[in-house]
Write an enzyme that holds these catalytic residues in place. Structure first.
Site, PDB file in Angstrom:
ATOM      1  N   ARG A  50       0.866  -1.121   0.095  1.00 50.55           N
ATOM      2  CA  ARG A  50      -0.044  -0.052  -0.027  1.00 50.55           C
ATOM      3  C   ARG A  50       0.984   1.111   0.001  1.00 50.55           C
ATOM      4  NH1 ARG A  50      -0.635   4.933   3.275  1.00 50.55           N
ATOM      5  NH2 ARG A  50      -2.872   5.259   3.673  1.00 50.55           N
ATOM      6  N   ASP A 105       1.683   5.162   0.371  1.00 50.42           N
ATOM      7  CA  ASP A 105       1.174   6.263   0.962  1.00 50.42           C
ATOM      8  C   ASP A 105       1.236   7.499   0.170  1.00 50.42           C
ATOM      9  OD1 ASP A 105       0.380   7.295   3.562  1.00 50.42           O
ATOM     10  OD2 ASP A 105       2.285   8.423   3.403  1.00 50.42           O
ATOM     11  N   GLU A 122      -2.463   5.356  -2.071  1.00 55.43           N
ATOM     12  CA  GLU A 122      -3.624   6.340  -1.139  1.00 55.43           C
ATOM     13  C   GLU A 122      -3.742   7.686  -1.963  1.00 55.43           C
ATOM     14  OE1 GLU A 122      -3.852   9.283   2.404  1.00 55.43           O
ATOM     15  OE2 GLU A 122      -2.171   8.625   1.369  1.00 55.43           O
ATOM     16  N   HIS A 150      -7.531   4.656   8.933  1.00 55.06           N
ATOM     17  CA  HIS A 150      -7.084   5.553  10.234  1.00 55.06           C
ATOM     18  C   HIS A 150      -7.126   6.986   9.752  1.00 55.06           C
ATOM     19  CE1 HIS A 150      -4.173   4.863   6.864  1.00 55.06           C
ATOM     20  NE2 HIS A 150      -3.485   5.721   7.400  1.00 55.06           N
ATOM     21  N   ASP A 151      -7.282   7.418   8.711  1.00 53.38           N
ATOM     22  CA  ASP A 151      -7.451   8.712   8.626  1.00 53.38           C
ATOM     23  C   ASP A 151      -9.068   9.350   8.385  1.00 53.38           C
ATOM     24  OD1 ASP A 151      -4.587   8.954   8.207  1.00 53.38           O
ATOM     25  OD2 ASP A 151      -4.845   8.315   5.999  1.00 53.38           O
TER      26      ASP A 151
END
Ligand code: NOJ
Ligand code: NOJ
Ligand code: CA
Ligand code: CA
Length: 708
Positions: A251, A253, A281, A351-352
């Site tokens: 994943r 970032d 992301e 988590h955001d």
């Protein structure tokens, strides 16, 4: 039905600890296909917030909050804790088949001088990308985590944040750790006195444009200059190190904040080394649609976290600001705009964002959202604790330590049932979505692949019951039981010949899932991965009815050399055809041809990120500069495929323009700059073509003067 019985008996055997006779199952399970997650369900863990399996590795002093009451401190969670949960069957019984864990690399040890004394517990403040974060574990424990997960048929995805190191200040070397980068213990450089040019020094971004977000710092994080050869090589070597540990996915970032050209070279590095499923992301807000987001997913070889999907489902089932018509429109939009919809990673929260469930909300909303996501197109990702209805608005309240591991919650059981169905019915992994019955509260949709069918019905109303009449389906005539075994109130339906479903009631909050398994007569491609690579890159083709003896795989009309062949999975090498986009098809040994799947991009070869700069290019309002040239990566002289728009605000300023482009390494390329407006009107540069020889490896820079 039969398949399901087999997998249940398999699970029971696993619990008894003797999976010897089932090694063939592992050999064929998706664990061996690292580029296709269509049958998988991902579970996202913030490593520090999951389970503390080894208190001996916990930080001390101001880094640590032993009871996790200060959510900005480390709380002790580690890889051993995840290994323990693998071994106690929590994930196996939940049915998830992939874990996404925090960035595993060494992070800063310094505590921020803010009120909370914030630490790098989240893993996003990298310091040495070739070492582990010791608070998560050692390299040996990381290897044990991978091996243990693989024994359980579970993949491991690492978070990776190559955009930046850690918080730094332009003029205060003593601030935090000065963004220092280490190479397996040896200092490479820091943010101040950056004589090697490892970092950007353009201030912080105000998010006003793509360019501003890429070349200025994200918050105060020391922002890498990926055009620096040391940085470029370091990041590619670092990712190879983790690939060599046996990870199954990445994943990435903050992909909106790194040059797209460099990211394409990064993907080429991954795919030519050890291809694994990689998703980025690119944060989108509620109702935000951005063509750049879709372009990224379609041109870099990387999938995306499906923020379009996640935000819309939250509107419908979390805050009520939209209904199923809006959801259905998003499904249609995204299936049209993503080239590979099945490879985007769907989610309810992360988590955001505020956690999906919140205090005072009906857990039914979470249950319905899970049922919908797990039967939708895309690869579903479940944020840790959702199965326990954890709550928490905003960062860090959405990152509490998980303390409950109850296997009897409804959410846990819904995930378990539908994760099993995703393995057994290919319509869920590969099928397109067809709306079958809709109003503000009710959404009935069908997904099909070959002869496989899954029909899902959901009523989100708290009070209204609906009679579903006039529904038609592709399900063959018969009676179908709810695959959720009435967990959300579903009952059986009966389908007549021609697919007419007898009228039935959907009560408030009801959801039901109906499934039919049939194998297709014709060869059918469900997924191909990766969808970009240089000739020689291994590509895996998944689907049905390929036959047991090898036939041929074609990229356009060019045959690819076959490495392995089974009825459901073929691996080939990308052929040395001329670079460009191809449709892939399978022809069985008996001569039956599949429909095509694509586009799959064949690159000209290994890639280098080249910064093309053009000086003195004055434009009229509405025009922008693009580059077009004699290789596929530069559009093969087709102005419609020219690369850009170029930037002119941060690294160079108007009328100087720049853009970082992924082009073949070690090649003399010819090119021109064009002026193009939104309507597609093109003004070509005059004079002869510019010529530039790209570096044999690593990034390069080419500077030209615009020829009026
Ligand atoms: C996005 C991550 O998901 C977020 O949690 C992080 O703080 C930033 N990128 C910076 O790495
Ligand atoms: C290719 C030529 O080589 C180049 O010089 C020209 O500008 C473009 N085609 C557009 O016609
Ligand atoms: Ca620990
Ligand atoms: Ca950046």
């Amino acid at each position: 039905m039969l398949k399901k019985a087999v997998s249940l008996c398999f699970a029971a055997t696993l619990v008894l600890g003797s999976f010897g006779p089932f090694t063939d199952y592992y050999a064929n399970a998706s664990i061996n296909n690292k580029v296709n997650y269509s049958n998988d369900v991902i579970y996202q863990i913030m490593t520090d917030r999951f389970v503390d399996g080894n208190p001996a590795n916990n930080p001390v002093g101001s880094l640590f909050s032993s009871d996790c009451s200060n959510l900005r401190k480390y709380c002790g969670g580690d890889w051993q804790g995840i290994i323990n949960k693998l071994n106690d069957g929590y994930f196996t019984d939940l049915g998830i088949t992939a874990l996404w864990i925090s960035q595993p690399v060494e992070n800063v040890y310094t505590v921020l001088n803010d009120a909370a004394g914030t630490t790098s517990y989240h893993g996003y403040w990298g310091r040495d990308f070739k070492k582990t974060n010791p608070f998560y574990g050692t390299m040996q424990e990381f290897q044990t985590l991978i091996n243990t997960a693989h024994q359980k048929g579970i993949k491991v995805i690492i978070d990776f944040a190559p955009n930046h190191t850690s918080p730094a200040s332009e003029d205060t070397p003593s601030y935090m750790e000065n963004g220092k980068l280490f190479d397996n213990g040896t200092l490479v450089g820091g943010y101040t006195n950056d004589t090697k040019g490892l970092f950007h020094h353009n201030g912080g971004t105000n998010f006003s444009s793509i360019e501003d977000g890429i070349y200025r710092n994200l918050y105060d994080l020391a922002d890498f200059n990926h055009q620096n050869p040391t940085v470029d090589k370091y990041m590619k070597d670092a990712v190879k190190l983790w690939l060599d540990m046996g990870i199954d996915g990445i994943r990435v970032d903050a992909v909106k904040h790194m040059p797209f050209g460099w990211q394409k070279t990064f993907m080429e590095t991954i795919y030519s080394h050890k291809p694994v499923f990689t998703f980025g992301e690119w944060f989108l807000g509620e109702n935000e649609v951005d063509q750049n987001y879709y372009n990224f997913a379609n041109s870099t070889g990387m999938s995306l976290l499906d923020f379009r999907y996640g935000q819309k489902l939250r509107q419908v089932l979390r805050n009520g600001s939209d209904n199923w018509y809006g959801f259905n429109a998003m499904i249609a939009e995204s299936e049209a705009k993503y080239e590979q919809t099945a490879d985007q990673v769907t989610f309810l929260d992360n988590h955001d964002m505020d956690r999906f469930h919140f205090d005072g909300a009906d857990v039914k909303n979470t249950d319905l959202a899970l049922a919908v996501m797990l039967t939708s197109r895309g690869v579903p990702n479940i944020y840790y604790g959702t199965e326990q209805y954890m709550t928490g608005n905003g960062d860090p309240n959405n990152r509490k330590k998980q303390t409950s591991f109850n296997k009897t919650t409804k959410a846990y059981q819904i995930i378990s049932k539908l994760a099993a169905l995703r393995k057994n019915n290919q319509a869920l992994g590969y099928g397109k979505t067809k709306e079958k019955w809709i109003n503000n509260d009710v959404y009935v949709y069908e997904r099909t692949f070959g002869k496989d069918v899954v029909l899902t019905a959901v009523n989100k109303s708290k009070t209204a019951s609906y009679n579903i009449s006039g529904l038609t389906s592709t399900l063959p005539a018969g009676t179908y039981t709810d695959q959720l075994t009435a967990l959300l109130g579903g009952s059986s339906i009966s389908v007549g010949s021609g697919g007419a479903v007898s009228a039935f009631d959907l009560s408030p909050g009801e959801a039901a899932v109906y499934s039919f398994n049939g194998s297709a007569a014709a060869p059918s491609i469900g997924q191909v991965g990766p969808v970009m690579g240089a000739p020689g890159t291994t590509v895996t083709i998944s689907g049905e009815s390929f036959g047991s003896t090898a036939g041929t795989v074609k990229f356009g009309t060019v045959n690819a050399s076959v490495v392995s062949w089974s009825n459901t999975e073929i691996t080939v090498k990308i052929p040395a055809a001329s670079a460009g986009n191809y449709q892939v098809s399978v022809v069985t040994s008996g001569g039956a041809a599949s429909s095509t799947y694509g586009p799959v991009e064949i690159l000209s070869g290994k890639q280098s990120s080249v910064r093309f700069i053009v000086n003195g290019a004055s434009t009229n309002l509405g025009q922008a500069i693009y580059i077009v040239g004699n290789v596929s990566e530069l559009g093969n002289w087709d102005a419609a495929k020219a690369v850009g728009p170029f930037y002119n605000q941060v690294i160079t300023k108007y009328p100087s323009w720049y853009y970082d482009v992924s082009v073949p390494s070690g090649r003399s390329v010819e090119f021109k700059f064009i002026k193009k407006d939104a309507a597609g009107n093109v003004v070509w540069e005059s004079g002869s073509n510019h010529v530039y020889t790209t570096p044999a490896s690593g990034p390069g820079t080419s500077v030209s003067s615009f020829q009026n």
